[in-house]
Design a protein around this motif. Structure first.
Motif, PDB file in Angstrom:
ATOM      1  N   GLN A 212       0.833  -1.200   0.000  1.00 30.05           N
ATOM      2  CA  GLN A 212       0.000   0.000   0.000  1.00 30.05           C
ATOM      3  C   GLN A 212       0.875   1.260   0.000  1.00 30.05           C
ATOM      4  N   ASP A 215       1.630   1.724  -3.449  1.00 24.09           N
ATOM      5  CA  ASP A 215       0.432   2.234  -4.138  1.00 24.09           C
ATOM      6  C   ASP A 215       0.325   3.749  -3.965  1.00 24.09           C
ATOM      7  N   ASP A 216       0.603   4.214  -2.756  1.00 24.69           N
ATOM      8  CA  ASP A 216       0.552   5.661  -2.479  1.00 24.69           C
ATOM      9  C   ASP A 216       1.647   6.408  -3.252  1.00 24.69           C
ATOM     10  N   ASP A 219       0.588   6.570  -6.858  1.00 21.52           N
ATOM     11  CA  ASP A 219      -0.539   7.468  -7.087  1.00 21.52           C
ATOM     12  C   ASP A 219      -0.058   8.878  -7.406  1.00 21.52           C
ATOM     13  N   LYS A 229      -4.598   3.838 -13.180  1.00 18.16           N
ATOM     14  CA  LYS A 229      -5.506   4.659 -12.381  1.00 18.16           C
ATOM     15  C   LYS A 229      -5.117   6.112 -12.617  1.00 18.16           C
ATOM     16  N   ASP A 234      -5.089  10.749  -5.305  1.00 20.60           N
ATOM     17  CA  ASP A 234      -5.045  10.894  -3.836  1.00 20.60           C
ATOM     18  C   ASP A 234      -4.917  12.366  -3.430  1.00 20.60           C
TER      19      ASP A 234
END
Ligand code: IPE
Ligand code: IPE
Ligand code: MG
Ligand code: MG
Ligand code: MG
Length: 330
Positions: A212, A215-216, A219, A229, A234
Motif C-alpha cells: 500500500q 500504491d501511495d 498514485d 488509475k 489521492d
C-alpha cells in the motif's frame, strides 16, 4: 499439472485465470452481472489469489484445492474496488472506465454487494468441509477490518491532524489484512501447522503494508501509461498518505502551512493542485523516506518467511515476487 512440483508464479497465474474463465457470471439479470464480468475481465495483477496459492504450495503441491478460496479472495478484492472507486470518485480502474462511470453508481453498489455474497459461495466450495468454518471466521474478520480501514481512510481526508502510526494502522486494515487472511487460508487448506500459518499471515501483513505504501507512491509518481488509475487522484481527494504526513513532519512551518491549506480545501484546479503538492513533496525528498519505510516492512516480512518450517527452496518464489512488488509500476 503434476502434483509433485513447486509451481512457478506464471503457472499459478495461468491456473487461476483458467478457473476465472470457467466461472463466468452468466445468470440474469445481465445488468447486475455484466459489471461483475467486466471488472473481473480487466485483469489486474491477481496478486491476492496467487499469494494464496503460493502459500498453499509452501506446504502442499495440489494447489487446485485452494482455487475456490483464491477466487473468493479475488472476488472480494474486486468488490472492494467497485465500492472504493465510488468512495474515491475515481474515474479509471485498470486503464478502463471504473464500473460506476461505465454503468452508474447504483449498479456499482449492487454489483459490488452481490460479489461479496459470491465470495462466500466460493469459500464454501472448498473441498475439505471441516475447515470451512475456520475459513469463514478468517474471512469475516478480514472483511470487517477492510470496512474499518476504508472508514479511517475517509475520516482522514477531513481530519486536521493524522499521526503516521494511525495512517499505518489504516493501511494495514484496508489493504494488508486481506493479503494476510488470504495467505493464512491457503496455509490452512494445505494443512499447515498453526505456527507456520501465523508466520505466513505476518509475512503477508507486512508485504501488504509495503504494497500500500508503494500504491501511495505510484498514485503521485506513477507513469499514467502504466499505472491504470488516475495519477494524482489521492492529492485531489485530500488523502492523508504517507507522502503527505511525512512531508508535514519534515517541512518548515511555512511549507507545512502551505501543504495543510492545499490538503484541506476542495479541489478546483486539479492540475495546479497536483503540481503544487508534488513540488512540496520533492522539496523534502519525501519519496526516499517512503521507499525506506517500505524496505523496513519488507525486512520484517522476510523474517517471518524465514521462520516457516519448510525447506528454504520452497520460499524462493515468494521472495522473488515480494521484491518485484516493491518496484512495481502498476
Ligand atoms: C488495488 O490493488 C487496491 C489496493 C489495495 C492498493 P491492486 O494494485 O492489487 O489492484 P489490481 O487487482 O492489480 O488491479
Ligand atoms: C484501496 O485503497 C483499499 C481498498 C480497495 C479496500 P486505495 O483507494 O488506495 O486503492 P486504489 O488506489 O483506488 O486502487
Ligand atoms: Mg481508491
Ligand atoms: Mg480508497
Ligand atoms: Mg491508491
Amino acid at each position: 499439472m503434476s502434483n509433485r512440483t513447486l509451481h512457478s508464479i506464471d503457472s499459478l497465474q495461468n491456473v487461476f485465470q483458467k478457473y476465472i474463465n470457467e466461472h463466468k457470471f452468466t445468470h440474469e439479470p445481465q445488468a447486475l452481472y455484466d459489471p461483475v464480468n467486466y471488472i473481473l475481465s480487466l485483469g489486474g495483477k491477481r496478486l491476492r489469489p496467487v499469494l494464496l496459492l503460493m502459500s498453499y504450495n509452501l506446504f502442499d503441491d495440489e494447489v487446485e484445492r485452494a482455487l475456490p478460496a483464491a477466487f473468493a479472495v479475488e472476488i472480494f478484492h474486486n468488490f472492494s474496488l467497485l465500492h472504493d472507486d465510488i468512495m474515491d470518485e475515481a474515474p479509471l480502474r485498470r486503464g478502463k472506465p471504473a464500473v460506476h462511470i461505465k454503468y452508474g453508481t447504483n449498479t456499482g453498489i449492487l454489483s459490488g454487494d452481490v460479489m461479496l455474497i459470491y465470495a462466500y459461495e466460493y469459500l464454501l466450495k472448498t473441498d475439505d468441509k471441516t475447515i470451512v468454518p475456520l475459513l469463514f471466521e478468517l474471512f469475516n474478520k478480514v472483511a470487517i477490518e477492510v470496512c474499518e480501514g476504508q472508514q479511517y481512510d475517509m475520516n482522514f481526508e477531513t481530519q486536521a491532524v493524522v499521526e503516521i502510526s494511525a495512517y499505518l494502522k489504516m493501511i494495514e486494515l484496508k489493504t494488508a489484512v486481506l493479503l494476510a487472511g488470504g495467505m493464512q487460508m491457503g496455509a490452512h487448506i494445505a494443512g499447515a501447522e498453526e505456527a507456520d500459518a501465523k508466520h505466513i499471515s505476518e509475512f503477508a501483513r507486512n508485504i501488504g503494508i509495503a504494497f500500500q505504501l508503494q500504491d501511495d507512491i505510484l498514485d503521485t509518481y506513477g507513469d499514467p501509461e502504466k499505472f491504470g488509475k488516475k495519477v494524482g487522484g489521492d492529492i485531489v481527494q485530500n488523502k492523508k498518505t504517507y507522502l503527505v504526513l511525512k512531508t508535514l513532519e519534515l517541512a518548515d512551518d511555512t511549507t507545512k502551512e502551505a501543504l495543510n491549506n492545499l490538503m484541506s480545501t476542495p479541489t478546483t484546479d486539479e492540475t495546479a493542485k497536483i503540481n503544487a503538492v508534488k513540488k512540496i513533496f520533492n522539496e523534502v525528498n519525501v519519496r526516499s523516506h517512503a521507499e525506506k519505510i517500505k524496505e523496513d516492512y519488507l525486512k520484517i516480512a522476510f523474517d517471518h518467511l524465514d521462520a516457516i518450517n519448510v525447506p528454504n527452496e520452497r520460499k524462493q518464489l515468494l521472495r522473488q515476487l515480494s521484491e518485484q512488488l516493491m518496484g512495481r509500476e502498476s
